[in-house]
Enzyme design. Structure first.
Site, PDB file in Angstrom:
ATOM      1  N   HIS A 130       0.855  -1.191   0.000  1.00 56.58           N
ATOM      2  CA  HIS A 130       0.000   0.000   0.000  1.00 56.58           C
ATOM      3  C   HIS A 130       0.889   1.239   0.000  1.00 56.58           C
ATOM      4  O   HIS A 130       1.952   1.242   0.623  1.00 56.58           O
ATOM      5  CB  HIS A 130      -0.901  -0.012   1.237  1.00 56.58           C
ATOM      6  CG  HIS A 130      -1.925   1.073   1.267  1.00 56.58           C
ATOM      7  ND1 HIS A 130      -1.618   2.364   1.647  1.00 56.58           N
ATOM      8  CD2 HIS A 130      -3.245   1.070   0.958  1.00 56.58           C
ATOM      9  CE1 HIS A 130      -2.715   3.097   1.571  1.00 56.58           C
ATOM     10  NE2 HIS A 130      -3.721   2.338   1.147  1.00 56.58           N
ATOM     11  N   GLU A 132       0.791   4.122   1.463  1.00 54.38           N
ATOM     12  CA  GLU A 132       1.150   4.663   2.775  1.00 54.38           C
ATOM     13  C   GLU A 132       2.198   3.796   3.454  1.00 54.38           C
ATOM     14  O   GLU A 132       3.171   4.300   4.021  1.00 54.38           O
ATOM     15  CB  GLU A 132      -0.088   4.766   3.681  1.00 54.38           C
ATOM     16  CG  GLU A 132       0.238   5.359   5.043  1.00 54.38           C
ATOM     17  CD  GLU A 132      -0.898   5.262   6.053  1.00 54.38           C
ATOM     18  OE1 GLU A 132      -0.606   5.093   7.254  1.00 54.38           O
ATOM     19  OE2 GLU A 132      -2.069   5.370   5.646  1.00 54.38           O
ATOM     20  N   THR A 168      -2.510   4.154   9.136  1.00 52.43           N
ATOM     21  CA  THR A 168      -3.535   5.020   9.735  1.00 52.43           C
ATOM     22  C   THR A 168      -4.967   4.547   9.518  1.00 52.43           C
ATOM     23  O   THR A 168      -5.858   4.918  10.275  1.00 52.43           O
ATOM     24  CB  THR A 168      -3.405   6.465   9.200  1.00 52.43           C
ATOM     25  OG1 THR A 168      -3.549   6.434   7.767  1.00 52.43           O
ATOM     26  CG2 THR A 168      -2.067   7.072   9.575  1.00 52.43           C
ATOM     27  N   CYS A 199      -5.933   6.620  12.403  1.00 53.86           N
ATOM     28  CA  CYS A 199      -6.644   7.898  12.254  1.00 53.86           C
ATOM     29  C   CYS A 199      -8.061   7.763  12.797  1.00 53.86           C
ATOM     30  O   CYS A 199      -8.832   6.932  12.333  1.00 53.86           O
ATOM     31  CB  CYS A 199      -6.683   8.296  10.775  1.00 53.86           C
ATOM     32  SG  CYS A 199      -7.670   9.768  10.470  1.00 53.86           S
ATOM     33  N   SER A 227      -9.529   0.783  -3.440  1.00 54.44           N
ATOM     34  CA  SER A 227      -9.502   1.391  -2.103  1.00 54.44           C
ATOM     35  C   SER A 227      -9.538   0.342  -0.998  1.00 54.44           C
ATOM     36  O   SER A 227     -10.531  -0.366  -0.828  1.00 54.44           O
ATOM     37  CB  SER A 227     -10.692   2.347  -1.943  1.00 54.44           C
ATOM     38  OG  SER A 227     -10.787   2.789  -0.610  1.00 54.44           O
ATOM     39  N   SER A 228      -8.438   0.236  -0.233  1.00 54.27           N
ATOM     40  CA  SER A 228      -8.404  -0.730   0.886  1.00 54.27           C
ATOM     41  C   SER A 228      -9.348  -0.266   1.993  1.00 54.27           C
ATOM     42  O   SER A 228      -9.996  -1.067   2.660  1.00 54.27           O
ATOM     43  CB  SER A 228      -6.981  -0.905   1.422  1.00 54.27           C
ATOM     44  OG  SER A 228      -6.423   0.325   1.783  1.00 54.27           O
ATOM     45  N   ASN A 229      -9.458   1.059   2.167  1.00 54.99           N
ATOM     46  CA  ASN A 229     -10.400   1.610   3.136  1.00 54.99           C
ATOM     47  C   ASN A 229     -11.837   1.260   2.734  1.00 54.99           C
ATOM     48  O   ASN A 229     -12.672   0.908   3.564  1.00 54.99           O
ATOM     49  CB  ASN A 229     -10.210   3.128   3.214  1.00 54.99           C
ATOM     50  CG  ASN A 229     -11.301   3.808   4.011  1.00 54.99           C
ATOM     51  OD1 ASN A 229     -12.195   4.418   3.427  1.00 54.99           O
ATOM     52  ND2 ASN A 229     -11.264   3.707   5.319  1.00 54.99           N
ATOM     53  N   SER A 271     -12.338   7.636   0.319  1.00 50.89           N
ATOM     54  CA  SER A 271     -11.859   7.998  -1.022  1.00 50.89           C
ATOM     55  C   SER A 271     -13.020   8.203  -2.001  1.00 50.89           C
ATOM     56  O   SER A 271     -12.798   8.319  -3.203  1.00 50.89           O
ATOM     57  CB  SER A 271     -10.929   6.896  -1.542  1.00 50.89           C
ATOM     58  OG  SER A 271     -11.568   5.632  -1.458  1.00 50.89           O
TER      59      SER A 271
END
Length: 289
Positions: A130, A132, A168, A199, A227-229, A271
């Site tokens: 990833h 980040e 995060t 976060c 998007s992993s989120n 995202s």
């Protein structure tokens, strides 16, 4: 009468909003602007900015670039990227999220402060590869150990000291599970320190999203497939509402799903742009009428 609702808590997080604003401001000046990697893991938003003039490049293309202006997205970058920019006279517009930036500095500080004689493992709970996480691992000259899931904690050598950090956007409960396992199993001769670097703007969305998903018959979760989120938050929707569907755009909506429901919820990842959720909302309205 079918009730359609957009989740107020969904949409861009602070870091993504700032990165996109910086890109828009620069493009409005008529300047050529490159972005290192997709500015956000959402194809629709990337396409919108591409039409405004944003040029997305990869790391190989970045290394060949000279005398240009490049935006670094919210995910952050390893030190090597800044070194290339200095060598190639690249002007950096740094949109690294402040939460990520603080985390990078903490990891670098920890790495620099560990004496060479002390065999300490710096561990990052995050997704391998990833953007980040690559930036975080870069603070340790590539020596940090990345674990993606709680069960991977067993691959650590718990006879050695551990310093644990987290990407995060990872789930807080799994991070706490990893902390508990290390505390229970680490050697008395080794030391363990952990830093909750998740976060809260992202973590706090989970309970609210679960509540939102549970109150509707049908959920359309809008997110880019990268998007992993998005994947993580969609799983939270599914836990409370099995009639949840992951879509990237309005064309992926199966009209048959809308039959025999009285309540539809539209939500998304950190995202996912608000304008896209509104577009989905209008499309559902047109299908119903």
């Amino acid at each position: 009468m079918v009730n359609i609702e957009i989740d107020e808590g969904s949409g861009f997080c602070f870091g993504v909003t700032t990165a996109i604003r910086k890109a828009e401001e620069e493009l409005a000046k008529g300047n050529t602007l490159y972005c290192l990697g997709d500015i956000v893991h959402n194809g629709q938003e990337c396409e919108r900015l591409k039409k405004m003039g944003l040029i997305t490049i990869n790391h190989e293309e970045f290394a060949q670039l000279h005398d240009a202006k490049v935006l670094l997205r919210a995910h952050g970058e390893p030190p090597e990227t800044y070194a290339i920019a200095r060598t190639n006279n690249i002007e950096i517009i740094d949109a690294t999220c402040p939460v990520v930036l603080r985390l990078q500095k903490r990891i670098k500080q920890e790495y620099d402060n560990v004496p060479a004689s002390q065999d300490t493992q710096i561990v990052i709970y995050g997704k391998n590869g990833h953007a980040e996480v690559l930036g975080l691992v870069g603070q340790t000259d590539g020596k940090a150990i990345v674990i993606e899931k709680a069960e991977e904690v067993k691959k650590l050598d718990l006879n050695k000291s551990v310093r644990l950090f987290s990407q995060t956007t990872k789930p807080l409960d799994e991070f706490q599970e990893i902390v508990a396992y290390i505390k229970q199993n680490i050697s008395p001769e080794a030391t363990f320190e952990y830093y909750d670097t998740i976060c809260r703007q992202v973590a706090n969305r989970m309970p609210k999203l679960r509540e939102f998903a549970a109150t509707h018959d049908l959920i359309f979760f809008v997110s880019g497939k990268k998007s992993s989120n998005g994947k993580m938050l969609f799983e939270e929707c599914l836990k409370v509402n099995p009639n949840s569907h992951l879509i990237d755009n309005e064309e992926e909506i199966d009209p048959s799903l809308i039959q025999n429901v009285t309540s539809i919820g539209v939500c998304g990842a950190t995202s996912t742009p608000k304008w896209l959720m509104e577009k989905i909302y209008k499309h559902i309205q047109a299908l119903i009428s």
